[in-house]
Design a protein around this motif. Structure first.
Motif, PDB file in Angstrom:
ATOM      1  N   GLN A  92       0.329  -1.386  -0.124  1.00  0.00           N
ATOM      2  CA  GLN A  92      -0.213   0.352  -0.336  1.00  0.00           C
ATOM      3  C   GLN A  92       1.011   1.802  -0.299  1.00  0.00           C
ATOM      4  O   GLN A  92       2.044   1.613   0.919  1.00  0.00           O
ATOM      5  CB  GLN A  92      -0.929  -0.095   1.172  1.00  0.00           C
ATOM      6  CG  GLN A  92      -1.648   1.173   1.240  1.00  0.00           C
ATOM      7  CD  GLN A  92      -2.287   1.450   2.943  1.00  0.00           C
ATOM      8  OE1 GLN A  92      -3.012   0.271   3.565  1.00  0.00           O
ATOM      9  NE2 GLN A  92      -2.968   2.992   3.374  1.00  0.00           N
ATOM     10  N   VAL A  93       0.485   2.177  -1.344  1.00  0.00           N
ATOM     11  CA  VAL A  93       1.259   3.525  -0.692  1.00  0.00           C
ATOM     12  C   VAL A  93      -0.231   4.207  -1.124  1.00  0.00           C
ATOM     13  O   VAL A  93      -0.351   4.047  -1.363  1.00  0.00           O
ATOM     14  CB  VAL A  93       2.311   3.845  -1.908  1.00  0.00           C
ATOM     15  CG1 VAL A  93       2.504   5.348  -2.596  1.00  0.00           C
ATOM     16  CG2 VAL A  93       2.959   2.413  -2.568  1.00  0.00           C
ATOM     17  N   SER A  94      -0.257   5.040   0.434  1.00  0.00           N
ATOM     18  CA  SER A  94      -0.963   6.431   0.553  1.00  0.00           C
ATOM     19  C   SER A  94      -0.311   7.662   0.280  1.00  0.00           C
ATOM     20  O   SER A  94       0.848   8.335   0.438  1.00  0.00           O
ATOM     21  CB  SER A  94      -1.882   5.909   2.035  1.00  0.00           C
ATOM     22  OG  SER A  94      -2.210   4.678   1.666  1.00  0.00           O
ATOM     23  N   ILE A  95      -1.414   8.841  -0.447  1.00  0.00           N
ATOM     24  CA  ILE A  95      -0.910   9.801  -0.837  1.00  0.00           C
ATOM     25  C   ILE A  95      -1.984  11.271   0.309  1.00  0.00           C
ATOM     26  O   ILE A  95      -3.022  11.034  -0.248  1.00  0.00           O
ATOM     27  CB  ILE A  95      -0.728  10.562  -2.317  1.00  0.00           C
ATOM     28  CG1 ILE A  95      -0.155   9.510  -2.717  1.00  0.00           C
ATOM     29  CG2 ILE A  95      -0.803  12.281  -2.256  1.00  0.00           C
ATOM     30  CD1 ILE A  95       0.000   9.707  -4.651  1.00  0.00           C
ATOM     31  N   PHE A  96      -2.082  11.855   0.635  1.00  0.00           N
ATOM     32  CA  PHE A  96      -3.094  12.337   1.424  1.00  0.00           C
ATOM     33  C   PHE A  96      -2.893  13.846   0.481  1.00  0.00           C
ATOM     34  O   PHE A  96      -1.347  14.520   0.881  1.00  0.00           O
ATOM     35  CB  PHE A  96      -1.998  12.634   3.045  1.00  0.00           C
ATOM     36  CG  PHE A  96      -3.788  14.031   3.369  1.00  0.00           C
ATOM     37  CD1 PHE A  96      -4.598  13.649   4.082  1.00  0.00           C
ATOM     38  CD2 PHE A  96      -2.592  15.062   4.295  1.00  0.00           C
ATOM     39  CE1 PHE A  96      -5.658  14.385   4.423  1.00  0.00           C
ATOM     40  CE2 PHE A  96      -3.239  15.509   4.993  1.00  0.00           C
ATOM     41  CZ  PHE A  96      -4.577  15.593   5.190  1.00  0.00           C
TER      42      PHE A  96
END
Length: 216
Positions: A92-96
């Motif tokens: 998982q790679v998350s961008i806020f």
């Protein structure tokens, strides 16, 4: 350039801004108060305009890279169990995205849309650990010729009240083109096959269609 999803809101904001300027000049006799009201109206108007901006970032399609689908800060890079579609471990790679980021969602890869589903839910702050599974969200899976099946999830935040998703099952999509929009603060999670070579680090600032998230 502004995104089409902001057309109605920008029109309403424009009318209210002009009304505030005119009415302030007509009915507020105290100069400093009149100026204060007009500057406040200008501030909110500019905030609306910057939120719906849609910079032109055309790219050359490349199946050997996964590009950032949105602007924002990388807040998660970890192996997780993905329970909705894959039902196994993924990277998982998350961008806020804060309210001042561009909120256009773009396709990170080209391919066939295998899955697209909307989930109603809560409006926890976007960085909350349970936001991925409890907030309002959409889940989309694209089958790419190089990386295989790639999932991305648009997640509403505490301020976001509407997620727009253009992905339709059975259609071919092109890397870098508009995939949707999230209104007022949010996050996007990418779920990649284990072993994918990630090209970003935690806290790095990503730019949609510019930053390379992963390479083959």
């Amino acid at each position: 350039m502004f995104h089409k999803e902001g057309s109605k809101i920008i029109l309403i904001a424009s009318v209210l801004f002009v009304a505030a300027i005119l009415l302030g000049g007509e009915f507020i006799d105290i100069a400093w108060l009149r100026l204060g009201v007009q500057l406040l109206a200008l501030f909110f108007y500019l905030m609306i305009l910057q939120f719906f901006r849609n910079p032109n970032r055309t790219i050359a399609e490349n199946d050997n890279v996964i590009v950032a689908p949105v602007d924002g800060n990388v807040v998660v890079i970890e192996e997780v169990y993905e329970a909705e579609y894959f039902k196994d471990k993924r990277l998982q790679v998350s961008i806020f995205m804060s309210p001042i980021n561009v909120h256009v969602t773009r396709y990170a890869v080209s391919g066939l849309v295998k899955y697209s589903k909307y989930h109603p839910g809560k409006y926890l702050v976007a960085w909350h650990p349970k936001a991925s599974t409890e907030n309002e969200r959409t889940t989309v899976v694209i089958e790419n010729s190089v990386f295989g099946e790639i999932m991305y999830r648009q997640i509403a935040g505490a301020l976001a009240k509407r997620i727009v998703n253009y992905a339709e099952e059975g259609t071919q999509v092109v890397q870098g083109t508009d995939a949707g929009f999230i209104k007022f603060g949010s996050r996007v999670d990418l779920y990649l096959p284990l072993g994918t070579k990630v090209n970003v680090s935690l806290k790095e600032k990503a730019l949609g269609n510019k930053t390379i998230i992963a390479v083959k």
